[in-house]
Design a protein around this motif. Structure first.
Motif, PDB file in Angstrom:
ATOM      1  N   LEU A  82      40.809  51.365  41.194  1.00 34.25           N
ATOM      2  CA  LEU A  82      40.459  50.561  42.368  1.00 34.25           C
ATOM      3  C   LEU A  82      40.698  49.249  42.047  1.00 34.25           C
ATOM      4  CD1 LEU A  82      38.993  49.436  45.082  1.00 34.25           C
ATOM      5  CD2 LEU A  82      37.108  49.410  43.590  1.00 34.25           C
ATOM      6  N   LEU A  83      41.430  48.555  42.807  1.00 31.65           N
ATOM      7  CA  LEU A  83      42.189  47.202  42.665  1.00 31.65           C
ATOM      8  C   LEU A  83      41.514  46.344  43.554  1.00 31.65           C
ATOM      9  CD1 LEU A  83      43.794  45.242  40.997  1.00 31.65           C
ATOM     10  CD2 LEU A  83      45.637  45.836  42.312  1.00 31.65           C
ATOM     11  N   THR A  84      40.846  45.736  43.112  1.00 29.43           N
ATOM     12  CA  THR A  84      39.765  44.871  44.393  1.00 29.43           C
ATOM     13  C   THR A  84      39.692  43.601  44.145  1.00 29.43           C
ATOM     14  OG1 THR A  84      37.670  44.770  45.678  1.00 29.43           O
ATOM     15  CG2 THR A  84      37.703  45.227  43.326  1.00 29.43           C
ATOM     16  N   THR A  85      39.570  42.605  45.253  1.00 28.34           N
ATOM     17  CA  THR A  85      39.209  41.156  45.177  1.00 28.34           C
ATOM     18  C   THR A  85      38.210  40.894  46.169  1.00 28.34           C
ATOM     19  OG1 THR A  85      40.407  39.029  44.820  1.00 28.34           O
ATOM     20  CG2 THR A  85      41.041  40.523  46.484  1.00 28.34           C
ATOM     21  N   PHE A  86      38.278  39.523  46.596  1.00 29.26           N
ATOM     22  CA  PHE A  86      37.319  39.016  47.733  1.00 29.26           C
ATOM     23  C   PHE A  86      37.602  38.954  48.896  1.00 29.26           C
ATOM     24  CE2 PHE A  86      35.117  37.803  43.889  1.00 29.26           C
ATOM     25  CZ  PHE A  86      33.966  38.049  44.225  1.00 29.26           C
ATOM     26  N   SER A  87      38.788  38.653  49.387  1.00 29.88           N
ATOM     27  CA  SER A  87      39.359  38.767  50.798  1.00 29.88           C
ATOM     28  C   SER A  87      40.174  39.564  51.229  1.00 29.88           C
ATOM     29  CB  SER A  87      39.723  37.141  50.960  1.00 29.88           C
ATOM     30  OG  SER A  87      40.961  36.962  50.486  1.00 29.88           O
ATOM     31  N   GLU A  88      40.640  40.283  52.346  1.00 33.40           N
ATOM     32  CA  GLU A  88      41.711  40.845  52.801  1.00 33.40           C
ATOM     33  C   GLU A  88      43.188  40.240  52.775  1.00 33.40           C
ATOM     34  OE1 GLU A  88      41.451  43.847  53.824  1.00 33.40           O
ATOM     35  OE2 GLU A  88      39.384  44.307  54.124  1.00 33.40           O
ATOM     36  N   VAL A 243      39.479  47.727  38.564  1.00 31.59           N
ATOM     37  CA  VAL A 243      40.190  46.272  38.013  1.00 31.59           C
ATOM     38  C   VAL A 243      39.821  45.085  39.172  1.00 31.59           C
ATOM     39  CG1 VAL A 243      42.081  45.235  37.492  1.00 31.59           C
ATOM     40  CG2 VAL A 243      42.035  47.496  37.032  1.00 31.59           C
ATOM     41  N   ILE A 244      39.266  44.168  38.752  1.00 34.19           N
ATOM     42  CA  ILE A 244      38.641  43.232  39.596  1.00 34.19           C
ATOM     43  C   ILE A 244      39.376  41.682  39.299  1.00 34.19           C
ATOM     44  CG2 ILE A 244      36.772  41.831  40.293  1.00 34.19           C
ATOM     45  CD1 ILE A 244      36.105  44.724  38.442  1.00 34.19           C
ATOM     46  N   ASP A 245      40.182  41.334  40.301  1.00 34.91           N
ATOM     47  CA  ASP A 245      40.739  40.092  40.307  1.00 34.91           C
ATOM     48  C   ASP A 245      39.866  39.153  41.156  1.00 34.91           C
ATOM     49  OD1 ASP A 245      42.813  38.338  39.725  1.00 34.91           O
ATOM     50  OD2 ASP A 245      43.710  38.605  41.875  1.00 34.91           O
ATOM     51  N   GLU A 246      39.975  37.575  40.639  1.00 37.16           N
ATOM     52  CA  GLU A 246      39.081  36.464  41.083  1.00 37.16           C
ATOM     53  C   GLU A 246      37.546  36.765  40.580  1.00 37.16           C
ATOM     54  OE1 GLU A 246      40.565  33.893  41.757  1.00 37.16           O
ATOM     55  OE2 GLU A 246      42.309  34.226  42.265  1.00 37.16           O
TER      56      GLU A 246
END
Length: 355
Positions: A82-88, A243-246
């Motif tokens: 999973l590669l994720t962050t806060f906004s679409e 993996v989390i960006d921001e």
């Protein structure tokens, strides 16, 4: 010597005119996923626990996160990443760069889920319950707080204070009783509160929770908590690696949720963020929630997006060292830019109209 990584971070040897033309004509979108040699070691390293990279804006944290996700997916044909962050919008940008980076390989991209946190939670909630979560709007929460305040005017609280307390303490920590409210840390909140004051205002929050439940509505932190409890109690996880960006804007409920939906592998969690860019969240201890990145944290020092002059001006706004609640230090001093540019013009205006 020209093949040494320390040399290649500055220049590349062009063998002929045609190669030079191709390099200069290379689409900019390809350059946006270029991995600097100073970042490669972070991407390829095996960690024995949750890891985090930091760095000022322009040091390539997002690029490292992208390459890390691809490496984790490529290292095993069964890996679910999973590669994720806060906004679409940010998630869509990550998905576009992922396709550029991974290319047409059929075995990598399909095993990497790129999505905003709310979409991940929505899909997992539907998978477990068969329905989409009903999320209360911010306006509704505010109106319910105002109504509850009228009913408990003796509390002496203001609506603005209650709204901030809800957003930064009650909802993120999912406080469900006066006893829990008495014990929760309120790090980052300017207003200190004694036991008597918490006792006076707790009925207001209790009323809001009751009203939301009566309407069949909830909040994102409540959904994260529910899913975290469900997946935390089972060995069958949706993802092997996350993996989390921001990551600087992760809240309590989000961090617990991400830890619960990832496997027990040592390198299951990888965070990319900059405490100096934190916008939405109050500080809290990651270690107290079981996510300890001490000894597995690194600050990127080569800035290839921002000129020396702009970075130097921006660095004046923050201290050389930014620390989190667990004592982890992000050293901002010592960052170098790989190119120069004109110095930024600084103008002071007397008022908004003049500005």
């Amino acid at each position: 010597p020209f093949t040494h990584p320390d040399a290649q971070r500055r220049f590349r040897v062009i063998e002929n005119v045609e190669e030079l033309r191709l390099a200069l004509d290379y689409p900019w979108d390809k350059w946006t996923v270029f991995l600097h040699p100073s970042q490669r070691a972070v991407v390829e390293r095996s960690f024995n626990g949750p890891a985090r990279i930091a760095g000022t804006a322009g040091t390539g944290k997002t690029v490292v996160a992208l390459h890390r996700a691809v490496r984790l997916a490529a290292q095993s044909p069964s890996s679910r990443v999973l590669l994720t962050t806060f906004s679409e919008p940010l998630a869509r940008a990550l998905a576009q760069k992922l396709e550029l980076l991974a290319g047409p390989s059929p075995g990598v991209v399909p095993r990497i889920t790129v999505a905003a946190l709310t979409r991940v939670a929505t899909e997992l909630h539907e998978l477990r319950t068969g329905r989409r979560p009903g999320i209360a709007s911010d306006d509704l929460v505010q109106s319910l707080l105002a109504k509850a305040l009228e009913a408990h005017a003796e509390s002496g609280a203001t609506l603005r204070f209650l709204l901030q307390e809800w957003r930064h303490v009650i909802d993120p920590w999912q406080i469900d009783s006066l006893e829990a409210y008495a014990e929760v840390p309120r790090l980052g909140r300017k207003n200190r509160m004694g036991a008597k004051q918490r006792e006076r205002i707790w009925p207001i929050f209790a009323d809001v929770k009751t009203n939301l439940a009566a309407r069949g509505l909830t909040t994102w932190p409540a959904i994260y908590r529910q899913l975290g409890s469900l997946y935390g109690a089972t060995d069958r996880k949706p993802f092997d690696h996350v993996v989390i960006d921001e990551a600087q804007d992760l809240g309590v409920s989000e961090l617990r949720f991400l830890a619960a939906i990832s496997s027990e592998a040592p390198d299951a969690l990888f965070f990319a963020g900059d405490l100096g860019q934190r916008i939405f969240q109050q500080p809290f201890s990651w270690k107290s929630l079981g996510v300890d990145v001490r000894g597995r944290s690194q600050t990127l020092k080569v800035n290839y997006r921002t000129s020396h002059q702009i970075r130097e001006a921006a660095d004046r706004l923050l201290p050389d060292t930014v620390r989190d609640i667990d004592g982890m230090a992000e050293e901002r001093a010592g960052t170098v830019s790989v190119f120069n540019g004109p110095p930024p013009a600084i103008q002071l205006a007397g008022d908004t109209e003049e500005e």
